[in-house]
Design a protein around this motif. Structure first.
Motif, PDB file in Angstrom:
ATOM      1  N   THR A  36      -3.981   5.317 -36.003  1.00  0.00           N
ATOM      2  CA  THR A  36      -3.838   3.904 -35.643  1.00  0.00           C
ATOM      3  C   THR A  36      -3.518   3.753 -34.164  1.00  0.00           C
ATOM      4  N   THR A  37      -2.661   4.612 -33.634  1.00  0.00           N
ATOM      5  CA  THR A  37      -2.351   4.571 -32.203  1.00  0.00           C
ATOM      6  C   THR A  37      -3.607   4.797 -31.384  1.00  0.00           C
ATOM      7  N   LEU A  38      -4.416   5.754 -31.789  1.00  0.00           N
ATOM      8  CA  LEU A  38      -5.668   6.026 -31.085  1.00  0.00           C
ATOM      9  C   LEU A  38      -6.608   4.818 -31.158  1.00  0.00           C
ATOM     10  N   ILE A  39      -6.712   4.205 -32.334  1.00  0.00           N
ATOM     11  CA  ILE A  39      -7.548   3.003 -32.502  1.00  0.00           C
ATOM     12  C   ILE A  39      -7.059   1.890 -31.580  1.00  0.00           C
ATOM     13  N   GLN A  40      -5.749   1.688 -31.528  1.00  0.00           N
ATOM     14  CA  GLN A  40      -5.200   0.626 -30.684  1.00  0.00           C
ATOM     15  C   GLN A  40      -5.492   0.879 -29.216  1.00  0.00           C
ATOM     16  N   LYS A  41      -5.340   2.110 -28.751  1.00  0.00           N
ATOM     17  CA  LYS A  41      -5.622   2.439 -27.346  1.00  0.00           C
ATOM     18  C   LYS A  41      -7.104   2.263 -27.030  1.00  0.00           C
ATOM     19  N   VAL A 100     -19.219   0.814 -35.211  1.00  0.00           N
ATOM     20  CA  VAL A 100     -17.980   0.814 -35.981  1.00  0.00           C
ATOM     21  C   VAL A 100     -17.087   1.930 -35.461  1.00  0.00           C
ATOM     22  N   LEU A 101     -15.862   1.561 -35.098  1.00  0.00           N
ATOM     23  CA  LEU A 101     -14.840   2.522 -34.709  1.00  0.00           C
ATOM     24  C   LEU A 101     -13.816   2.480 -35.830  1.00  0.00           C
ATOM     25  N   GLY A 102     -13.750   3.526 -36.626  1.00  0.00           N
ATOM     26  CA  GLY A 102     -12.892   3.491 -37.801  1.00  0.00           C
ATOM     27  C   GLY A 102     -12.172   4.788 -38.037  1.00  0.00           C
ATOM     28  N   LYS A 136     -20.423   9.872 -36.359  1.00  0.00           N
ATOM     29  CA  LYS A 136     -19.818  11.033 -35.705  1.00  0.00           C
ATOM     30  C   LYS A 136     -18.353  11.042 -36.101  1.00  0.00           C
ATOM     31  N   VAL A 137     -17.913  12.100 -36.772  1.00  0.00           N
ATOM     32  CA  VAL A 137     -16.522  12.224 -37.216  1.00  0.00           C
ATOM     33  C   VAL A 137     -15.798  13.164 -36.262  1.00  0.00           C
ATOM     34  N   LEU A 138     -14.684  12.679 -35.715  1.00  0.00           N
ATOM     35  CA  LEU A 138     -13.821  13.491 -34.861  1.00  0.00           C
ATOM     36  C   LEU A 138     -12.546  13.771 -35.630  1.00  0.00           C
ATOM     37  N   SER A 139     -12.134  15.022 -35.684  1.00  0.00           N
ATOM     38  CA  SER A 139     -10.913  15.386 -36.414  1.00  0.00           C
ATOM     39  C   SER A 139      -9.748  15.508 -35.450  1.00  0.00           C
ATOM     40  N   LEU A 140      -8.604  14.971 -35.870  1.00  0.00           N
ATOM     41  CA  LEU A 140      -7.382  15.092 -35.085  1.00  0.00           C
ATOM     42  C   LEU A 140      -6.493  16.143 -35.729  1.00  0.00           C
ATOM     43  N   PRO A 141      -5.793  16.918 -34.909  1.00  0.00           N
ATOM     44  CA  PRO A 141      -4.858  17.898 -35.479  1.00  0.00           C
ATOM     45  C   PRO A 141      -3.638  17.192 -36.056  1.00  0.00           C
ATOM     46  N   PRO A 142      -2.821  17.910 -36.853  1.00  0.00           N
ATOM     47  CA  PRO A 142      -1.617  17.298 -37.427  1.00  0.00           C
ATOM     48  C   PRO A 142      -0.718  16.712 -36.342  1.00  0.00           C
ATOM     49  N   ARG A 195      -8.447   4.833 -17.548  1.00  0.00           N
ATOM     50  CA  ARG A 195      -8.600   6.121 -18.210  1.00  0.00           C
ATOM     51  C   ARG A 195      -7.552   6.232 -19.308  1.00  0.00           C
ATOM     52  N   VAL A 196      -8.001   6.514 -20.504  1.00  0.00           N
ATOM     53  CA  VAL A 196      -7.104   6.862 -21.604  1.00  0.00           C
ATOM     54  C   VAL A 196      -7.443   8.296 -21.942  1.00  0.00           C
ATOM     55  N   SER A 197      -6.454   9.154 -21.889  1.00  0.00           N
ATOM     56  CA  SER A 197      -6.763  10.559 -22.062  1.00  0.00           C
ATOM     57  C   SER A 197      -5.660  11.266 -22.831  1.00  0.00           C
ATOM     58  N   CYS A 198      -6.086  12.155 -23.704  1.00  0.00           N
ATOM     59  CA  CYS A 198      -5.170  13.075 -24.353  1.00  0.00           C
ATOM     60  C   CYS A 198      -5.939  14.381 -24.517  1.00  0.00           C
ATOM     61  N   PRO A 199      -5.828  15.290 -23.533  1.00  0.00           N
ATOM     62  CA  PRO A 199      -6.614  16.525 -23.565  1.00  0.00           C
ATOM     63  C   PRO A 199      -6.434  17.328 -24.840  1.00  0.00           C
ATOM     64  N   ARG A 200      -5.241  17.312 -25.424  1.00  0.00           N
ATOM     65  CA  ARG A 200      -5.009  18.097 -26.628  1.00  0.00           C
ATOM     66  C   ARG A 200      -5.837  17.573 -27.785  1.00  0.00           C
ATOM     67  N   TRP A 201      -6.123  16.238 -27.815  1.00  0.00           N
ATOM     68  CA  TRP A 201      -6.977  15.660 -28.835  1.00  0.00           C
ATOM     69  C   TRP A 201      -8.433  15.826 -28.464  1.00  0.00           C
ATOM     70  N   GLY A 202      -8.696  16.178 -27.193  1.00  0.00           N
ATOM     71  CA  GLY A 202     -10.086  16.235 -26.739  1.00  0.00           C
ATOM     72  C   GLY A 202     -10.654  14.850 -26.536  1.00  0.00           C
ATOM     73  N   ILE A 203      -9.801  13.870 -26.241  1.00  0.00           N
ATOM     74  CA  ILE A 203     -10.240  12.485 -26.106  1.00  0.00           C
ATOM     75  C   ILE A 203     -10.107  12.063 -24.662  1.00  0.00           C
ATOM     76  N   HIS A 204     -11.197  11.596 -24.099  1.00  0.00           N
ATOM     77  CA  HIS A 204     -11.200  11.082 -22.731  1.00  0.00           C
ATOM     78  C   HIS A 204     -12.076   9.838 -22.736  1.00  0.00           C
ATOM     79  N   MET A 205     -11.540   8.702 -22.336  1.00  0.00           N
ATOM     80  CA  MET A 205     -12.326   7.466 -22.320  1.00  0.00           C
ATOM     81  C   MET A 205     -12.231   6.858 -20.936  1.00  0.00           C
ATOM     82  N   LEU A 206     -13.352   6.517 -20.370  1.00  0.00           N
ATOM     83  CA  LEU A 206     -13.383   5.857 -19.070  1.00  0.00           C
ATOM     84  C   LEU A 206     -14.066   4.519 -19.242  1.00  0.00           C
ATOM     85  N   SER A 207     -13.589   3.544 -18.507  1.00  0.00           N
ATOM     86  CA  SER A 207     -14.288   2.262 -18.507  1.00  0.00           C
ATOM     87  C   SER A 207     -14.265   1.713 -17.082  1.00  0.00           C
TER      88      SER A 207
END
Length: 165
Positions: free
Chosen positions: A4-9, A103-105, A128-134, A152-164
């Protein structure tokens, strides 16, 4: 795990980029330090009860507005509890098949008995399904950073990088 935090960001980044975003996320409701249920919160800020311990709630599901054109529909989450609602299942299928809608779900990790709609979504060729670690292995998500008109929203450990822009 922070879905949910990731969805909100991600929603914040999309909105700030001018991308039309509609949909909802779920939020835990606690009382006296104990979880008593969940609320549905639309991206326009409307809140309603989804479930409460010991209560049967009949509720409308929030979702895409059905407006034509390129847009993002946020659905957090497609899980066991949500699948008790046939209107919800129909709304998810409609969102997934609407041209011009991304759809972002969130869906749960498979465990135990498979959930039919979740497996249907997972097996779609256009998903495309992205898996998050525990959650206990993750650092806190970084906050959006403004720099040279780029968010930039980034969390390298999740492998998530978003630029707009």
């Amino acid at each position: 795990v922070g879905k949910t935090t990731l969805i909100q960001k991600a929603t914040e980044v999309l909105k700030s980029s001018g991308v039309p975003v509609d949909g909802f996320y779920t939020e835990e409701v606690r009382q006296g330090g104990r979880r008593i249920g969940f609320d549905v919160v639309t991206l326009s800020g409307i809140r309603g009860p989804l479930s409460r311990i010991g209560q049967c709630l009949c509720h409308p599901q929030a979702g895409a507005s059905g407006r034509p054109g390129q847009s993002v529909c946020v659905i957090d989450e497609v899980g066991k509890m949500e699948l008790f609602s046939q209107p919800f299942i129909q709304a998810v299928r409609q969102a997934l098949s609407t041209p011009g809608t991304v759809v972002l779900g969130t869906i749960p990790v498979p465990k135990g008995k498979p959930l039919a709609l979740v497996e249907e979504i997972r097996s779609r060729k256009d998903v495309k399904v992205l898996s998050l670690p525990p959650a206990h292995t993750l650092p806190p998500p970084s906050e959006p950073v403004q720099s040279n008109r780029v968010t930039r929203v980034s969390c390298p450990r999740w492998g998530i990088h978003m630029l707009s822009p």
